[in-house]
Scaffold this motif. Structure first.
Motif, mmCIF file in Angstrom:
data_model
loop_
_atom_site.group_PDB
_atom_site.id
_atom_site.type_symbol
_atom_site.label_atom_id
_atom_site.label_comp_id
_atom_site.label_asym_id
_atom_site.label_seq_id
_atom_site.Cartn_x
_atom_site.Cartn_y
_atom_site.Cartn_z
ATOM 1 N N ALA A 25 0.827 -1.213 0.000
ATOM 2 C CA ALA A 25 0.000 0.000 0.000
ATOM 3 C C ALA A 25 0.858 1.259 0.000
ATOM 4 N N VAL A 26 1.955 1.242 0.733
ATOM 5 C CA VAL A 26 2.830 2.414 0.812
ATOM 6 C C VAL A 26 3.402 2.752 -0.567
ATOM 7 N N VAL A 27 3.758 1.738 -1.329
ATOM 8 C CA VAL A 27 4.331 1.956 -2.657
ATOM 9 C C VAL A 27 3.310 2.629 -3.593
ATOM 10 N N ALA A 28 2.036 2.339 -3.417
ATOM 11 C CA ALA A 28 0.999 2.840 -4.319
ATOM 12 C C ALA A 28 0.523 4.256 -4.001
ATOM 13 N N ILE A 29 0.897 4.823 -2.868
ATOM 14 C CA ILE A 29 0.365 6.119 -2.424
ATOM 15 C C ILE A 29 0.536 7.252 -3.436
ATOM 16 N N PRO A 30 1.710 7.513 -3.972
ATOM 17 C CA PRO A 30 1.847 8.658 -4.897
ATOM 18 C C PRO A 30 0.963 8.532 -6.139
ATOM 19 N N PHE A 31 0.840 7.331 -6.677
ATOM 20 C CA PHE A 31 0.004 7.113 -7.856
ATOM 21 C C PHE A 31 -1.461 7.413 -7.538
ATOM 22 N N THR A 32 -1.912 6.958 -6.389
ATOM 23 C CA THR A 32 -3.299 7.157 -5.994
ATOM 24 C C THR A 32 -3.612 8.633 -5.787
ATOM 25 N N TYR A 33 -2.699 9.376 -5.179
ATOM 26 C CA TYR A 33 -2.925 10.803 -4.958
ATOM 27 C C TYR A 33 -3.127 11.534 -6.282
ATOM 28 N N LEU A 34 -2.217 11.344 -7.199
ATOM 29 C CA LEU A 34 -2.290 12.066 -8.467
ATOM 30 C C LEU A 34 -3.552 11.723 -9.255
ATOM 31 N N LEU A 35 -3.899 10.458 -9.299
ATOM 32 C CA LEU A 35 -5.082 10.067 -10.059
ATOM 33 C C LEU A 35 -6.377 10.500 -9.382
ATOM 34 N N SER A 36 -6.460 10.395 -8.071
ATOM 35 C CA SER A 36 -7.693 10.793 -7.388
ATOM 36 C C SER A 36 -7.899 12.303 -7.491
ATOM 37 N N ARG A 37 -6.831 13.059 -7.419
ATOM 38 C CA ARG A 37 -6.945 14.514 -7.558
ATOM 39 C C ARG A 37 -7.465 14.880 -8.939
ATOM 40 N N LYS A 38 -6.981 14.183 -9.938
ATOM 41 C CA LYS A 38 -7.418 14.473 -11.311
ATOM 42 C C LYS A 38 -8.914 14.213 -11.481
ATOM 43 N N ILE A 39 -9.429 13.185 -10.844
ATOM 44 C CA ILE A 39 -10.848 12.844 -10.977
ATOM 45 C C ILE A 39 -11.735 13.677 -10.064
ATOM 46 N N LEU A 40 -11.324 13.902 -8.837
ATOM 47 C CA LEU A 40 -12.201 14.532 -7.855
ATOM 48 C C LEU A 40 -12.173 16.059 -7.847
ATOM 49 N N VAL A 41 -11.129 16.671 -8.388
ATOM 50 C CA VAL A 41 -11.020 18.127 -8.363
ATOM 51 C C VAL A 41 -11.155 18.664 -9.790
ATOM 52 N N PRO A 42 -12.272 19.340 -10.073
ATOM 53 C CA PRO A 42 -12.453 19.911 -11.410
ATOM 54 C C PRO A 42 -11.333 20.891 -11.735
ATOM 55 N N GLY A 43 -10.745 20.746 -12.910
ATOM 56 C CA GLY A 43 -9.694 21.659 -13.330
ATOM 57 C C GLY A 43 -8.320 21.389 -12.748
ATOM 58 N N ALA A 44 -8.170 20.348 -11.949
ATOM 59 C CA ALA A 44 -6.870 20.079 -11.317
ATOM 60 C C ALA A 44 -5.804 19.746 -12.350
ATOM 61 N N ALA A 45 -6.167 19.014 -13.394
ATOM 62 C CA ALA A 45 -5.189 18.634 -14.412
ATOM 63 C C ALA A 45 -4.694 19.866 -15.159
ATOM 64 N N ALA A 46 -5.604 20.776 -15.507
ATOM 65 C CA ALA A 46 -5.210 21.985 -16.226
ATOM 66 C C ALA A 46 -4.347 22.890 -15.351
ATOM 67 N N ALA A 47 -4.696 23.008 -14.074
ATOM 68 C CA ALA A 47 -3.921 23.846 -13.155
ATOM 69 C C ALA A 47 -2.517 23.301 -12.975
ATOM 70 N N ALA A 48 -2.376 21.988 -12.953
ATOM 71 C CA ALA A 48 -1.056 21.385 -12.775
ATOM 72 C C ALA A 48 -0.180 21.614 -14.002
ATOM 73 N N GLU A 49 -0.802 21.626 -15.191
ATOM 74 C CA GLU A 49 -0.038 21.817 -16.414
ATOM 75 C C GLU A 49 0.370 23.274 -16.617
ATOM 76 N N ASP A 50 -0.505 24.232 -16.236
ATOM 77 C CA ASP A 50 -0.241 25.643 -16.462
ATOM 78 C C ASP A 50 -0.701 26.441 -15.245
ATOM 79 N N PRO A 51 0.119 26.495 -14.183
ATOM 80 C CA PRO A 51 -0.305 27.150 -12.960
ATOM 81 C C PRO A 51 -0.533 28.649 -13.116
ATOM 82 N N GLU A 52 0.161 29.314 -14.060
ATOM 83 C CA GLU A 52 -0.031 30.738 -14.296
ATOM 84 C C GLU A 52 -0.318 30.934 -15.774
#
Length: 156
Positions: A105-132
């Motif tokens: 489970a510890v090994v999988a944590i970073p992957f789960t964070y990034l993917l869950s953020r992309k699904i659960l937070v609208p616009g998170a993927a776009a903000a990560a690509e172009d913060p300004e």
């Protein structure tokens, strides 16, 4: 940046609670069935709890049926990483079947964070690509991405 650090911290707390829940369920089921079936059932039950804890607490967004139906996609990746790790740790490394799921489970944590953020937070993927976002010479700018606070006020 500060809100993302808060999300990472809350994700860690939710992950700890969820891992504890998963592990207790796993240990309760383990004596009654093969370890891998106990692992799978505990994983599925904990996934439902994880969805609600992450929507309400980690990302402070409203749960929807769409997000609920997409959330397992993040957990499929998590499941594959954890399952491969579990199998390798038990079969090849000889690790105890009661401890191996925690290590996997510890090994999988970073992957789960990034993917869950992309699904659960609208616009998170776009903000990560172009913060300004770049501004044009006319002073016009594109509308800001939907924030969790805005997501709570809008309807699906």
């Amino acid at each position: 940046m500060r809100s993302q650090l808060g999300q990472i911290f809350r994700f860690g707390l939710v992950g700890a609670v969820n891992t504890g829940t998963f592990f207790v369920i796993y240990l309760l089921l383990h004596p009654w069935m093969p370890y891998f079936l106990a692992y799978t059932l505990a994983f599925l039950l904990a996934m439902v709890g994880s969805f609600f804890m992450n929507t309400y607490f980690t990302y402070r967004t409203r749960p929807t049926w769409k997000k609920f139906l997409l959330f397992p996609l993040t957990n499929i990746t998590n499941y594959v990483i954890q399952s491969a790790g579990l199998y390798a740790l038990v079969t090849w490394a000889g690790l105890d079947t009661r401890i191996a799921p925690l290590v996997a489970a510890v090994v999988a944590i970073p992957f789960t964070y990034l993917l869950s953020r992309k699904i659960l937070v609208p616009g998170a993927a776009a903000a990560a690509e172009d913060p300004e976002p770049a501004r044009s010479g006319s002073g016009a700018s594109s509308p800001p991405a939907e924030t969790p606070a805005r997501a709570r006020r809008t309807t699906p």
